[in-house]
Design an enzyme around this catalytic site. Sequence first.
Site, PDB file in Angstrom:
ATOM      1  N   TYR A  61     -88.592 -31.566  16.718  1.00  0.00           N
ATOM      2  CA  TYR A  61     -88.028 -31.723  17.852  1.00  0.00           C
ATOM      3  C   TYR A  61     -88.456 -32.176  18.352  1.00  0.00           C
ATOM      4  CZ  TYR A  61     -86.367 -26.842  15.739  1.00  0.00           C
ATOM      5  OH  TYR A  61     -86.053 -25.972  14.594  1.00  0.00           O
ATOM      6  N   PRO A 215     -65.328 -23.208  14.077  1.00  0.00           N
ATOM      7  CA  PRO A 215     -64.603 -23.750  13.351  1.00  0.00           C
ATOM      8  C   PRO A 215     -64.260 -22.659  11.984  1.00  0.00           C
ATOM      9  CG  PRO A 215     -65.866 -25.375  13.645  1.00  0.00           C
ATOM     10  CD  PRO A 215     -66.307 -24.504  14.704  1.00  0.00           C
TER      11      PRO A 215
HETATM   12  N1  LIG Z   1     -85.209 -23.448  10.899  1.00  0.00           N
HETATM   13  C1  LIG Z   1     -84.525 -23.935  10.945  1.00  0.00           C
HETATM   14  O1  LIG Z   1     -84.019 -24.917  10.338  1.00  0.00           O
HETATM   15  C2  LIG Z   1     -83.797 -24.273  12.160  1.00  0.00           C
HETATM   16  C3  LIG Z   1     -82.331 -24.899  12.177  1.00  0.00           C
HETATM   17  C4  LIG Z   1     -81.106 -24.981  13.703  1.00  0.00           C
HETATM   18  C5  LIG Z   1     -81.943 -24.425  15.085  1.00  0.00           C
HETATM   19  N2  LIG Z   1     -83.275 -23.708  14.476  1.00  0.00           N
HETATM   20  C6  LIG Z   1     -83.837 -22.801  15.676  1.00  0.00           C
HETATM   21  O2  LIG Z   1     -82.543 -21.461  16.130  1.00  0.00           O
HETATM   22  C7  LIG Z   1     -82.329 -21.883  17.654  1.00  0.00           C
HETATM   23  C8  LIG Z   1     -81.057 -21.613  17.653  1.00  0.00           C
HETATM   24  O3  LIG Z   1     -79.979 -21.968  17.334  1.00  0.00           O
HETATM   25  P1  LIG Z   1     -79.384 -23.382  18.206  1.00  0.00           P
HETATM   26  O4  LIG Z   1     -79.783 -23.470  19.116  1.00  0.00           O
HETATM   27  O5  LIG Z   1     -78.782 -24.279  17.228  1.00  0.00           O
HETATM   28  O6  LIG Z   1     -77.785 -21.998  17.980  1.00  0.00           O
HETATM   29  P2  LIG Z   1     -77.389 -21.477  19.190  1.00  0.00           P
HETATM   30  O7  LIG Z   1     -78.476 -20.632  20.111  1.00  0.00           O
HETATM   31  O8  LIG Z   1     -76.289 -19.958  18.563  1.00  0.00           O
HETATM   32  O9  LIG Z   1     -76.399 -21.846  19.726  1.00  0.00           O
HETATM   33  C9  LIG Z   1     -76.722 -22.547  20.757  1.00  0.00           C
HETATM   34  C10 LIG Z   1     -75.642 -23.076  21.424  1.00  0.00           C
HETATM   35  O10 LIG Z   1     -74.495 -22.354  21.739  1.00  0.00           O
HETATM   36  C11 LIG Z   1     -74.890 -22.646  23.504  1.00  0.00           C
HETATM   37  N3  LIG Z   1     -74.974 -21.075  23.973  1.00  0.00           N
HETATM   38  C12 LIG Z   1     -75.854 -20.856  24.407  1.00  0.00           C
HETATM   39  N4  LIG Z   1     -75.520 -20.068  25.603  1.00  0.00           N
HETATM   40  C13 LIG Z   1     -74.294 -19.971  25.228  1.00  0.00           C
HETATM   41  C14 LIG Z   1     -73.434 -18.242  26.288  1.00  0.00           C
HETATM   42  N5  LIG Z   1     -73.780 -17.449  26.996  1.00  0.00           N
HETATM   43  N6  LIG Z   1     -72.603 -18.881  26.749  1.00  0.00           N
HETATM   44  C15 LIG Z   1     -71.444 -19.609  25.448  1.00  0.00           C
HETATM   45  N7  LIG Z   1     -72.479 -21.114  24.754  1.00  0.00           N
HETATM   46  C16 LIG Z   1     -73.964 -20.784  24.482  1.00  0.00           C
HETATM   47  C17 LIG Z   1     -75.542 -23.758  23.543  1.00  0.00           C
HETATM   48  O11 LIG Z   1     -74.911 -24.546  24.757  1.00  0.00           O
HETATM   49  P3  LIG Z   1     -75.728 -24.355  26.062  1.00  0.00           P
HETATM   50  O12 LIG Z   1     -76.941 -25.391  26.374  1.00  0.00           O
HETATM   51  O13 LIG Z   1     -74.537 -25.626  26.885  1.00  0.00           O
HETATM   52  O14 LIG Z   1     -75.557 -23.241  26.847  1.00  0.00           O
HETATM   53  C18 LIG Z   1     -76.112 -23.978  22.881  1.00  0.00           C
HETATM   54  O15 LIG Z   1     -74.941 -25.773  22.485  1.00  0.00           O
HETATM   55  C19 LIG Z   1     -83.287 -23.129  18.133  1.00  0.00           C
HETATM   56  O16 LIG Z   1     -83.089 -23.387  19.169  1.00  0.00           O
HETATM   57  C20 LIG Z   1     -84.662 -23.619  17.248  1.00  0.00           C
HETATM   58  O17 LIG Z   1     -85.599 -22.772  17.923  1.00  0.00           O
HETATM   59  C21 LIG Z   1     -83.931 -23.970  13.669  1.00  0.00           C
END
Ligand SMILES: NC(=O)c1ccc[n+]([C@@H]2O[C@H](COP(=O)([O-])OP(=O)(O)OC[C@H]3O[C@@H](n4cnc5c(N)ncnc54)[C@H](OP(=O)(O)O)[C@@H]3O)[C@@H](O)[C@H]2O)c1
Length: 282
Positions: A61, A215
């Site tokens: 990251y 989607p």
């Molecule tokens: N191991 C892996 O391969 C892998 C891959 C991907 C992610 N990860 C980890 O998993 C964590 C979470 O994954 P992610 O960030 O992809 O997905 P997520 O947490 O499911 O979604 C984050 C997205 O949702 C939005 N969001 C957050 N809270 C919200 C709310 N209350 N209402 C509306 N929208 C909201 C955020 O935008 P805003 O900024 O506008 O709130 C962001 O675009 C990452 O930070 C990372 O640590 C790991």
Amino acid sequence: MSSSHFFLGGDLPVNRLGFGAMRLCGQPGNFGPFPDWEAGKHLLRRAFELGINFIDTAHAYGPGWNELLIGEALVGTQQTIYVATKGGVEKTAHDRVFPDGRPEQLRLRCEESLHRLGVPRIDLYQLHRPDPAVPFLESVEALAQLRREGKIRHIGLSNVTLEQLQAALAVVPVASIQNRYNWNERKDDSMVEFCLQQNIAYLPWGPLAAQPFAPDAPLSHDLRLAELARTHQATPSQVALAWLLQRAPNIIVIPGTTSVAHLEENVAARKIALEEDSLREA
Ligand SMILES: NC(=O)c1ccc[n+]([C@@H]2O[C@H](COP(=O)([O-])OP(=O)(O)OC[C@H]3O[C@@H](n4cnc5c(N)ncnc54)[C@H](OP(=O)(O)O)[C@@H]3O)[C@@H](O)[C@H]2O)c1
């Protein structure tokens, strides 16, 4: 209602509502530093104030920038914050990402992470993704060696199959699994169950990908999520998080956001108690 904490690796009392820091990077592709560096630190400190004690990051990251931001946010904090990071994925441009699970590369990245985070030992070090060019157990053994040397406390695996987890368990204790799993994507159900039986934490990534506007979301599930949100006077995001927290007591959620308002909303999901019926029908 299940416990608010999980003992990660049997000894670290982790609040099951954690924070995924990946989005606090440059965009697109989580590449480069988060443009508003001070706002990023403020958001992380607000997370600590709200009781979050577990932050998930990775070498990839930024690369590096996300760990640096977390390292700065940790300076001066009185709370115990557990940091999970990962090695094994390289990012050389916003659209160029590839696995590298060679033992010498994992060692190099782990040592860089220690330095950037400013900690003497990493609480949870995860293999980000198996590298098809490197025998899986060679990468796992590299983490076991780092653990023996005291550079990391616990080992985690990400983006692995049940077979890979079982193979790893034959050589080293595994404290956590981090795979994609959410309201709409439940292919990993058997992994969640296996981890529960083995007292291994399960960190579903992409926990909010289940919002009604996703989607690929099945319509029936979307309607159900919206209905539950109305019943609980909550948002669909909060219900999606509450569902994960109630799905199994070994689940630690790590929703990510760049917005303090969303952070506060997500933390408030801890208070939503879905009825047993809702969980069964979900
Ligand atoms: N191991 C892996 O391969 C892998 C891959 C991907 C992610 N990860 C980890 O998993 C964590 C979470 O994954 P992610 O960030 O992809 O997905 P997520 O947490 O499911 O979604 C984050 C997205 O949702 C939005 N969001 C957050 N809270 C919200 C709310 N209350 N209402 C509306 N929208 C909201 C955020 O935008 P805003 O900024 O506008 O709130 C962001 O675009 C990452 O930070 C990372 O640590 C790991």
